[in-house]
Enzyme design. Structure first.
Site, short mmCIF file in Angstrom:
data_model
loop_
_atom_site.label_atom_id
_atom_site.label_comp_id
_atom_site.label_asym_id
_atom_site.label_seq_id
_atom_site.Cartn_x
_atom_site.Cartn_y
_atom_site.Cartn_z
N HIS A 146 12.16 12.99 5.87
CA HIS A 146 13.02 14.02 5.28
C HIS A 146 12.89 14.07 3.76
O HIS A 146 13.32 15.05 3.14
CB HIS A 146 14.48 13.81 5.69
CG HIS A 146 15.20 12.74 4.93
ND1 HIS A 146 16.56 12.76 4.72
CD2 HIS A 146 14.77 11.60 4.32
CE1 HIS A 146 16.93 11.70 4.03
NE2 HIS A 146 15.87 10.98 3.77
N PHE B 267 1.84 4.81 2.11
CA PHE B 267 1.74 5.43 3.44
C PHE B 267 1.01 6.76 3.41
O PHE B 267 0.80 7.37 4.45
CB PHE B 267 3.11 5.56 4.10
CG PHE B 267 4.23 6.13 3.26
CD1 PHE B 267 4.04 7.25 2.46
CD2 PHE B 267 5.48 5.53 3.28
CE1 PHE B 267 5.08 7.78 1.71
CE2 PHE B 267 6.53 6.05 2.52
CZ PHE B 267 6.33 7.18 1.74
N GLY C 9 0.82 -1.20 0.00
CA GLY C 9 0.00 0.00 0.00
C GLY C 9 0.85 1.25 0.00
O GLY C 9 2.08 1.19 -0.14
#
Length: 364
Positions: free
Chosen positions: A274, A256, A254
Site C-alpha cells: 500500500h 525488495f 538488500g
C-alpha cells in the site's frame, strides 16, 4: 515480548459492535442540522493536535507513577497550569486521561497508549501524525486529488521515502511511528492465522523484526529470514540476537525492488504494497514471485477496503497514501486482480479483529 498468545474477542462480536457504533453515529448526524455535524467533523483535526501536544509534553509518562494535581503535573511537564487544564479538559471528554474527585489527574487505558514504555505505545504515532511536516503535506490534499500524485515532489523536490532517508529527523519520526502502529495490530494477526505451519518464513521489509520475532516465539519449529535495507538490518540483527533468536532467524540485506531471499515457504509483505505507486508495488510482487519455490505462499497483510458506504480506517489511510507516498488501499477484488497481474492467485482472505486482513496467495 509475550510468548503466550493473548485472547481476542470473537470477530462476530467485534463486527456487531462496529455496526452498532456506526449506526448510532449516522443516527446522531441525521437528528441535528447538517451544518452542526460537519462542524464537529471539521474540529476533529484539532483533537489530533491536542493528542499530539499531550504526547510531546509527556503527560502520560508524568502520570505513570500515580495521580498528580494540576500544579504538580504542570511543573513536571513544563507547562502553564491553566493552559494544561484546558488541554486536559478536552482530552478527558474523549476518554484520554481523567480527573478524580480530589481534582488530581490520572491515566485511563487510552491515556496509557501515549506512554513511552508500554506494551503497545502509540506515542510515536501521535508525534508523527501531529508533526508540522505531516500537517503541511495534508494541507495540499486538494493538489493530490487534482493530480492523482503525492505532494512530496512539488513541496520538497523528492518522494516521501527519499525525503525520509535524507532528513533523518523526519525519517526517525516516521520509522518510530510505523513501529508503533505495527505493534498495534500484531496480537490480532497472531490470533487469526497459523504462521507456525510454515517451516521458513521470509519477512520482506519487516523493519526491526518485531512481527517475525513474535511469530517465531509462538512457532518454535519455524525459522525466519528478515529481509531489510542495510541501514535497518544492522539494528534488527542485534535486536533478534537479544531475544535469543539468532540461531533461528537470519537477517539478509538488500532492496525488495531488486531481489529477495529464495527458498522460503511463506513470504510476508506487511503494510508494504500500500506504500507504493502501482508500478513500484508491482515490481515488489515480481521480485517475490521470482524467489518463490513451488508450493510457497504469499501473505499480504493490509487493510482491505470494504465495498460499502460505512466508515472504515482503510478509507482514511487510502488518502494518507495518496498525499504522502502515491500508494493506495484496495478492495478484495482489486487485490485479486492486482495479484493476478504478477502471477499470483488469491486463495483466501483471513479477517482479524483489527482492521488488518491476511491475503493468502499462491503462484498461479
Amino acid at each position: 515480548m509475550a510468548s503466550d498468545q493473548p485472547r481476542m474477542p470473537p470477530q462476530g462480536l467485534v463486527r456487531a459492535v462496529e455496526l452498532v457504533r456506526n449506526g448510532l453515529a449516522v443516527a446522531y448526524r441525521k437528528l441535528g442540522p447538517g451544518q452542526l455535524a460537519v462542524m464537529e467533523l471539521l474540529a476533529a483535526g484539532w483533537l489530533t493536535q491536542a493528542i499530539h501536544a499531550a504526547a510531546e509534553l509527556g503527560i502520560a509518562d508524568a502520570l505513570a507513577d500515580g495521580p498528580r494535581s494540576g500544579a504538580e503535573l504542570a511543573q513536571a511537564v513544563g507547562a502553564d497550569e491553566d493552559a494544561l487544564h484546558r488541554l486536559l479538559r478536552l482530552l478527558i471528554g474523549h476518554g484520554i486521561f481523567k480527573r478524580r474527585r480530589d481534582g488530581r489527574y490520572a491515566l485511563t487505558p487510552m491515556a496509557k497508549a501515549l506512554q513511552r514504555d508500554t506494551d503497545v505505545s502509540l506515542r510515536d504515532a501521535a508525534l508523527f501524525f501531529g508533526s508540522p511536516i505531516h500537517r503541511d503535506n495534508w494541507s495540499h490534499l486538494v493538489d493530490a486529488v487534482r493530480t492523482g500524485k503525492p505532494v512530496g515532489e512539488a513541496l520538497h523536490g523528492m518522494s516521501f521515502f527519499e525525503h525520509a532517508r535524507t532528513d533523518r529527523t523526519l525519517g526517525t519520526l516516521f520509522d518510530n511511528a510505523m513501529t508503533s502502529i505495527g505493534s498495534l495490530g500484531l496480537a490480532p494477526l497472531l490470533a487469526a492465522y497459523d504462521f507456525g505451519r510454515f517451516e521458513t518464513l521470509v519477512d520482506v521489509g519487516g523493519g526491526e523484526g518485531t512481527m517475525l520475532a513474535e511469530i517465531l516465539c509462538r512457532a518454535p519449529r519455524s525459522k525466519g529470514v528478515l529481509f531489510e535495507l542495510p541501514e535497518v538490518a544492522e539494528s534488527a540483527a542485534g535486536r533478534l540476537a537479544e531475544l535469543g533468536l539468532a540461531e533461528r532467524c537470519t537477517v539478509e540485506r538488500g532492496s525488495f525492488f531488486d531481489e529477495v531471499p529464495q527458498g522460503g515457504d511463506a513470504y510476508i509483505l506487511k503494510h508494504i504494497l500500500h506504500d507504493w505507486p502501482e508500478d513500484d508495488a508491482g515490481r515488489i510482487l515480481a521480485t517475490v514471485r521470482a524467489a518463490m519455490k513451488p508450493g510457497a505462499r504469499l501473505l499480504v497483510i493490509e487493510l482491505v477496503v470494504p465495498e460499502n458506504a460505512r466508515p472504515h480506517p482503510g478509507k482514511i489511510i487510502d488518502l494518507e497514501m495518496l498525499v504522502n507516498t502515491g500508494g493506495r488501499e484496495r478492495t478484495t477484488d482489486e487485490y485479486r486482480k492486482f495479484l493476478a497481474r504478477f502471477g499470483f492467485r488469491l486463495t483466501r482472505v483471513v479477517p482479524t479483529v483489527s482492521p488488518d486482513n491476511i491475503l493468502e496467495a499462491e503462484p498461479a
